[in-house]
Design an enzyme around this catalytic site. Structure first.
Site, mmCIF file in Angstrom:
data_model
loop_
_atom_site.group_PDB
_atom_site.id
_atom_site.type_symbol
_atom_site.label_atom_id
_atom_site.label_comp_id
_atom_site.label_asym_id
_atom_site.label_seq_id
_atom_site.Cartn_x
_atom_site.Cartn_y
_atom_site.Cartn_z
ATOM 1 N N GLU A 1 13.659 -57.800 -7.865
ATOM 2 C CA GLU A 1 14.694 -57.088 -7.096
ATOM 3 C C GLU A 1 15.364 -58.070 -6.151
ATOM 4 O OE1 GLU A 1 12.191 -54.362 -5.043
ATOM 5 O OE2 GLU A 1 11.606 -53.330 -6.867
ATOM 6 N N LYS B 1 16.369 -59.456 -2.606
ATOM 7 C CA LYS B 1 15.752 -59.354 -1.289
ATOM 8 C C LYS B 1 16.881 -59.072 -0.297
ATOM 9 C CE LYS B 1 12.440 -61.619 1.760
ATOM 10 N NZ LYS B 1 13.050 -61.271 3.027
#
Ligand code: AMP
Length: 568
Positions: A233, A235
């Protein structure tokens, strides 16, 4: 309180963990369960259980004044004592007069703390603090002050207190840890252990659970070395928040477990529509429509405000990027693998507008996620967004995702093991963070100085520290001048003036509470600072109001960076 203070002295006198837990366990067994329940909270370095929002709001300056007054000593004598001990509690023990008063019970001290927390205004608090310290012996005062400042410095972490509870009442450590994690209250955990009812501990809505934390990695290869399948994902550069949603009520909690709902009045409505009760984990970011997070410095303007103006709501809308679910529809999900939690989260946030499948397309267009709930037009309603998940099978793919995340203005990547459970309060290798800087450290400001040139009159030069290996002492590692804005420096100057422990004229020793993220080019061994290291070209990346001193890095992390750098 006398017995507890003596126990603390004994704990401080040994470095052996086993001995420390034995001392605590013996002490607990010698107490009533009421006394033991408050003692374990105190031994964890807190006046109140972790989940509670109550705070004493008593700064070092107030405590310093009370100690000064009760001791009848003037500032130079106190300063000398402070220089010797580096800790206000120990100063109190040295300078306060010995007295023979009635025994102060820990349960009374706990009640006294609650009164202090409730009292409004410094004058009212000062009276109550003075009354409590007047009743205490110097040794008791030492630990009362340490608990009030939130730092015992006797090399006892909450994890050792958990071990001691297990030892004292014959439970397994795992059962104690789990109950404490679910309740966020080590005192209540102890009560259950006393009655052999630890298994009955239940997670409670609106009592924040610990946050799972990530370990830094130095290279893309390392990012794929700890687990077979990874979820990747972006950050996001905002603040971590745990949302509790139940029966139309919504509350947000920060990493320090403080409630922060008030700062984001537009978010609760966006989540109140969830079909099931839930606890979500995610990041609140300043949001730009359509679909892009703005830098942390923009979000910062919204933080710490009691009242958010209409203008702020309009100009700096926020979004809650959700990446995990810990509880949903009556089931605690933390033991389920991330793969399953992700699926449950997708379902939970799935409304017709939420469509999470096209991450590839989104990656190409630079969009960072679609709205699950909220206002598509970017009005004053907040947005809740399922954080997009990518996959990488090779270091090259990871590098590509990293570059794309940075191009979107995000800090870097989070790489998470798909088979891993959610481990509250733990920093392990199941969540990894890949960031831009060669290295950064989260450090605590210990002393400040007035600046030069245009910074004359403001406290702009910061000396900062990391924890030593036992996490009971801060050791200075560097000094930095640049990185904050004038407004931030002005705000910090005010804070430091209010939280000075020792005024040395041009320099002030301050309460070790402010956490900074500092970046640097490299590191050297040096005896200039107590840590044995010095940083080259340190600069302040930003303030970390979301972190408490406890979250700052340790000397071990500094050593790792040093060794990596010298070996490469
Ligand atoms: P650091 O603050 O540098 O220790 O990095 C960890 C923090 O990154 C977490 O505590 C979150 O606040 C933040 N973060 C941003 N994006 C994510 C994400 N996708 N998953 C988990 N944490 C994230």
């Amino acid at each position: 309180m006398r017995k507890l203070a003596e126990t603390c002295e004994a704990i401080a006198s040994t470095t052996k963990k086993l001995q420390k837990t034995t001392i605590v366990a013996d002490y607990l067994k010698s107490c009533s369960s009421d006394e033991a329940a408050v003692s374990v909270v105190f031994l964890s370095g807190r006046p109140f259980p972790a989940w509670e929002e109550a705070t004493l709001q008593v700064g070092g300056a107030l405590l310093w004044r009370v100690v000064e007054e009760l001791s009848g000593k003037v500032a130079p004598a106190l300063n000398t004592a402070y220089r010797k001990h580096g800790d206000l509690g120990s100063v109190a023990a040295e300078v306060l007069p010995g007295r023979t008063v009635k025994d102060l019970n820990v349960v009374e001290v706990s009640a006294g703390f609650r009164q202090i927390a409730k009292a409004r205004g410094a004058a009212a608090k000062t009276i109550l603090v003075r009354e409590m310290l007047e009743l205490a012996t110097p040794l008791e005062a030492k630990y009362i002050v340490k608990i009030m400042t939130g730092d015992l410095r006797i090399g006892l972490k909450e994890s050792l207190v958990e071990e001691a509870i297990a030892k004292a009442y014959g439970s397994t450590l795992a059962a104690v840890q789990r109950a404490n994690m679910l309740l966020g209250d080590i005192g209540e955990t102890l009560r259950l252990a006393v009655e052999s009812r630890l298994a009955e501990a239940k997670m409670r809505m609106f009592h924040p659970l610990g946050f799972m934390l990530a370990s830094p990695i130095e290279s893309a290869e390392e990012g794929l070395s700890y687990f077979a399948e990874a979820a990747v994902e972006d950050k996001y550069d905002g603040i971590r928040a745990q949302a509790h949603v139940s029966g139309g009520e919504v509350k947000f909690f920060s990493r320090t477990r403080d409630e922060i709902t008030e700062s984001f009045p537009e978010l609760p409505d966006a989540l109140a529509g969830l079909a099931r009760d839930a606890i979500l984990d995610g990041e609140i970011v300043a949001w730009e429509c359509p679909g892009r997070a703005r830098p942390f410095s923009v979000l910062q303007q919204r933080l710490g405000r009691k009242k958010v103006s209409e203008r702020m709501l309009r100009e700096i809308p926020v979004a809650y990027l959700v990446f995990d679910v810990l509880y949903a529809g009556g089931e605690l999900l933390i033991d389920r693998p991330l793969r399953e939690r992700g699926r449950i989260l997708d379902e939970l946030l799935a409304k017709d507008r939420t469509h999470h499948g096209d991450t590839e397309a989104r990656r190409k267009t630079g969009m960072q996620g679609k709205l699950a709930f909220g206002d598509e037009q970017g009005g004053s309603a907040g947005s809740v967004i399922r954080a997009p998940v990518f996959h990488a099978n090779s270091p090259e793919q990871l590098e590509e995702l990293f570059a794309a995340a940075q191009a979107r203005g995000n800090e870097g990547l989070m790489i998470k093991g798909l088979a891993s459970p959610y481990s509250p309060g733990k920093r392990g290798k199941s969540w990894l963070k890949m960031k831009r800087e060669l290295a950064t450290l989260d450090v605590v400001v210990t002393a400040v100085e007035y600046g030069h040139g245009k910074r004359v009159g403001v406290l702009s030069d910061y000396t900062f520290a990391v924890w030593d290996a036992n996490k009971d002492k801060l050791v200075n590692i560097g000094k930095a001048y640049s990185g904050l804005t004038d407004v931030e420096i002005a705000d910090m100057t005010k804070w430091f003036l209010d939280h000075t422990i020792e005024d040395q004229g041009f320099r002030r020793t301050v309460e070790p509470k402010i956490v900074l993220e500092v970046a640097f080019n490299n590191m050297m061994e040096s005896d200039r600072h107590e840590s044995g290291y010095a940083l080259r070209f340190p600069r302040i990346v930003r303030l970390r109001p979301d972190k408490s001193a406890d979250d700052a890095d340790t000397i071990e992390r500094a050593r790792e960076i040093y060794e990596k750098q010298t070996n490469s």
